[in-house]
Design a protein around this motif. Structure first.
Motif, short mmCIF file in Angstrom:
data_model
loop_
_atom_site.label_atom_id
_atom_site.label_comp_id
_atom_site.label_asym_id
_atom_site.label_seq_id
_atom_site.Cartn_x
_atom_site.Cartn_y
_atom_site.Cartn_z
N ASP A 1 -6.64 1.07 -5.28
CA ASP A 1 -7.29 1.88 -6.30
C ASP A 1 -7.30 1.11 -7.62
O ASP A 1 -6.29 0.97 -8.29
CB ASP A 1 -6.53 3.20 -6.44
CG ASP A 1 -7.30 4.19 -7.31
OD1 ASP A 1 -7.81 3.77 -8.37
OD2 ASP A 1 -7.39 5.37 -6.93
N LEU B 1 -1.70 9.28 0.42
CA LEU B 1 -1.17 10.26 -0.53
C LEU B 1 -2.32 11.01 -1.20
O LEU B 1 -3.39 10.45 -1.43
CB LEU B 1 -0.35 9.57 -1.62
CG LEU B 1 0.95 8.91 -1.19
CD1 LEU B 1 1.72 8.40 -2.39
CD2 LEU B 1 1.81 9.88 -0.40
N LEU C 1 0.45 3.83 -1.71
CA LEU C 1 -0.32 5.03 -2.02
C LEU C 1 -1.18 5.50 -0.86
O LEU C 1 -1.80 6.56 -0.92
CB LEU C 1 -1.23 4.79 -3.23
CG LEU C 1 -0.56 4.34 -4.52
CD1 LEU C 1 -1.57 4.25 -5.63
CD2 LEU C 1 0.57 5.29 -4.90
N LEU D 1 -2.32 -2.75 -3.89
CA LEU D 1 -3.06 -1.54 -4.24
C LEU D 1 -4.53 -1.72 -3.94
O LEU D 1 -5.04 -2.84 -3.91
CB LEU D 1 -2.90 -1.26 -5.74
CG LEU D 1 -1.46 -1.00 -6.24
CD1 LEU D 1 -1.42 -1.03 -7.75
CD2 LEU D 1 -0.96 0.33 -5.71
N GLU E 1 0.81 -1.22 0.00
CA GLU E 1 0.00 0.00 0.00
C GLU E 1 0.85 1.27 0.00
O GLU E 1 0.75 2.10 0.92
CB GLU E 1 -0.96 0.00 1.19
CG GLU E 1 -1.94 -1.14 1.10
CD GLU E 1 -3.21 -0.88 1.88
OE1 GLU E 1 -3.54 0.29 2.10
OE2 GLU E 1 -3.86 -1.86 2.26
N GLN F 1 -0.40 10.37 -5.61
CA GLN F 1 -0.74 8.99 -6.01
C GLN F 1 -0.29 8.74 -7.43
O GLN F 1 0.34 7.72 -7.74
CB GLN F 1 -2.25 8.76 -5.90
CG GLN F 1 -2.74 8.69 -4.47
CD GLN F 1 -4.14 8.15 -4.39
OE1 GLN F 1 -4.75 7.79 -5.40
NE2 GLN F 1 -4.68 8.08 -3.19
#
Lengths: 331, 258
Positions: B197, B169, B166, B195, B164, B174
């Motif tokens: 997203d 952020l 990101l 991830l 993870e 990102q």
């Protein structure tokens, strides 16, 4: 800040250690002026003064230096290893284990039969405490498990000491045990220096070995392992280093607490705050602190000589208070 | 060229099987996304891949079992950015990023000029140079995440595993993070990132692994894997594909009738 410390830190520490050593040799119940002391140390002058300086004060200063250094180094190494600013050798039960070993020697009258038996039992006590600790903590590499196991071992050893005091056959034995538990460098000879130095040197080497691993542990255990740290071996070296080093120190001086706690806190703000940067400065500061405290013990006028462990305990309390106040944001 | 492989890898934590019989081979030059709902075993899988957890089956680094390799050797091959990394001492950012050079240092030696250059490169890549002298524990969550990414990049290992990266952020960072990770992979490295997203994973990853309940349920290029049907099954959400290449956009939750 080359090498992780402020430029003036090492000169200041060396000066403090030198001042401590000079005062430790120069100050005592027999007043010897500096010029005559210097002559005596060079092998001239009055034989009585030479005996006082070389056979009483010099070993005392050397022990203060070595024991202070290993206590400071142990505290710094343990705080780095456990990532806990309140860690010190007694947390793992090493100090209490060593003290129990020595108390057993006194209680059963073994100490009077052979002079080497008390220190040997103290070192054995520290190692037994750490073996028990390893057994309790099991194969887990976590620092929290180790702290919990350390509290258990420390409490057990403390209970053993209390039991010895409780069942003590005569008040003199009890007094001897108490005196010893208070910690002191009074009346030590070169034989004590020879006894304490090898384990202290070995312990220091084991503790300093893992400086990098302590830095890596800033990122936690997984983070350190991913940076190539073998956690199981690091733990073994730290436990042995504390057991042998602190065991050797306690064997000669009795229990002197709080040096390992105070010193890293004094030194840390003057470094880049990484665990490796405070190791050797803590050793030097520990040596200076113990030497000066041992001078204070001689200078402060009391009917019975003040015990060194008592002085360091009084010095330790303000450190806890500062922490408490910072936690409560009063300061 | 680095390769990471799992062969029937299973991990049990406190008697509960968290990863079950996962197999794959990852090659250099790929940006691999690891996807799956909370509790699917993503973090456990990558920790087992790094040899940080006892596992059954095999985790292989360049064909050799990770469990049998010395930790220092693994550390030079794989950089690892753990999830929600704790910092135990208030180090300066520069000092923290320099920890990434530990696997390369000979005993009792200091950082060489080459090490310092690697630290500077990593800070430039993660765009944290301006934070160099700040105290890492006093940064905001997002700044700290970027500093920790720089710490992992400073290892300059052939493989990078980020759990993870990101999280916390802002949108700009990102995107920057994904561009950076993809550039690392396309520069010849292997990058594996956990991830959440889906749109970013679809846009940037070369390959995605989807875990559900510890099992690998899909493995392939994002357009073939991230279909509305699979997302329905895995995440219990409705999704629509938009644009070219197609990127999934989540529209609504499926409420199960029980």
């Amino acid at each position: 800040m080359r090498g992780g410390t402020k430029g003036w830190l090492w000169p200041a520490l060396i000066a403090a250690v030198l001042i401590g050593a000079v005062l430790s040799i120069g100050v005592g119940s027999a007043a010897i002026p500096p010029a005559r002391a210097f002559a005596a140390l060079l092998g001239r002058g009055d034989p009585v003064e030479r005996a006082i300086l070389v056979e009483l004060r010099l070993p005392r200063a050397m022990l203060g230096l070595a024991i202070g250094a290993i206590l400071g180094l142990s505290g710094a190494a343990l705080q780095g290893y456990l990532r806990n600013p309140l860690a010190e050798p007694s947390v793992l039960g090493a100090s209490n284990g060593a003290a129990l070993g020595a108390v057993v020697a006194i209680y059963f009258g073994l100490a009077s039969s052979s002079a080497a038996l008390l220190p040997l039992l103290a070192i054995a006590g520290a190692l037994v405490a750490l073996a028990l600790l390893s057994l309790l903590a099991g194969r887990s590499e976590s620092a929290l498990t180790l702290i919990l196991a350390g509290v258990a071992v420390s409490t057990l050893a403390g209970a053993g000491i209390s039991l010895a005091l409780n069942l003590s056959p005569n008040p003199f034995a009890a007094m001897e045990i108490t005196n010893w538990l208070l910690g002191s460098l009074e009346d030590r000879a070169f034989s004590h220096v020879l006894l304490a130095l090898p384990p202290i040197a070995l312990g220091a080497a084991l503790l300093a070995w893992d400086a990098r691993a302590f830095d890596a542990l800033t990122l936690g255990e997984d983070g350190a392992a991913a940076l190539g740290v073998d956690l199981a071996r690091t733990r073994l070296r730290v436990l042995l280093g504390i057991g042998i080093g602190v065991g050797g120190a306690v064997a000669v001086s009795g229990a002197i607490g709080f040096v390992g706690l105070i010193v890293p806190h004094l030194v840390r703000p003057l470094t880049d705050r990484s665990p490796s940067a405070i190791l050797w400065p803590s050793a030097a500061a520990g040596a200076a602190l113990l030497l000066l405290a041992d001078v204070a013990v001689r200078v402060i006028p009391t009917t019975n000589e003040l015990k060194l462990g008592v002085v360091t305990a009084f010095l330790g309390v303000p450190v806890f208070l500062v922490f408490l106040m910072r936690e409560r944001r009063l300061w | 060229m680095v390769t990471l492989a799992a062969e029937q890898l299973s991990v049990a934590l406190r008697g509960r099987e968290v990863v079950r019989g996962v197999s794959f081979t990852l090659d250099a030059g790929q940006f691999v996304g690891v996807l799956g709902p909370n509790g699917a075993g993503k973090s456990t899988l990558i920790r087992a891949l790094l040899g940080l957890l006892p596992a059954s089956g095999r985790a292989l680094l360049n064909g050799q079992p990770v469990a049998a390799l010395p930790r220092a050797a693994t550390a030079r091959q794989i950089a690892y950015l753990p999830q929600g990394q704790a910092l135990h001492w208030p180090l300066s950012v520069e000092r923290l990023v320099a920890l990434g050079r530990l696997p390369h240092l000979a005993p009792f030696s200091r950082l060489s000029a080459a090490d310092e250059a690697a630290v500077a490169r990593a800070m430039r890549l993660a765009e944290v140079e301006h934070l160099a002298h700040r105290t890492a524990t006093e940064l905001s969550g997002g700044e700290r995440a970027r500093v920790l990414l720089a710490r992992a990049l400073a290892v300059e290992a052939p493989a990078l595993i980020a759990d993870e990266p990101l999280a916390s952020l802002d949108p700009e960072h990102q995107l920057h993070g994904m561009e950076l990770l993809r550039a690392q992979a396309h520069g010849g490295g292997l990058v594996v990132a956990v991830l959440h997203d889906l749109a970013l994973a679809a846009r940037f990853c070369d390959r995605v692994l989807v875990l559900v309940d510890g099992r690998l349920v899909a493995d392939g290029a994002p357009p073939t894997v991230l279909t509305p049907a699979l997302l329905e099954q895995v995440y219990r959400v409705h999704a629509r594909l938009i644009g070219d290449p197609p990127v999934p956009v989540i529209t609504k939750r499926i409420i199960a009738d029980r």
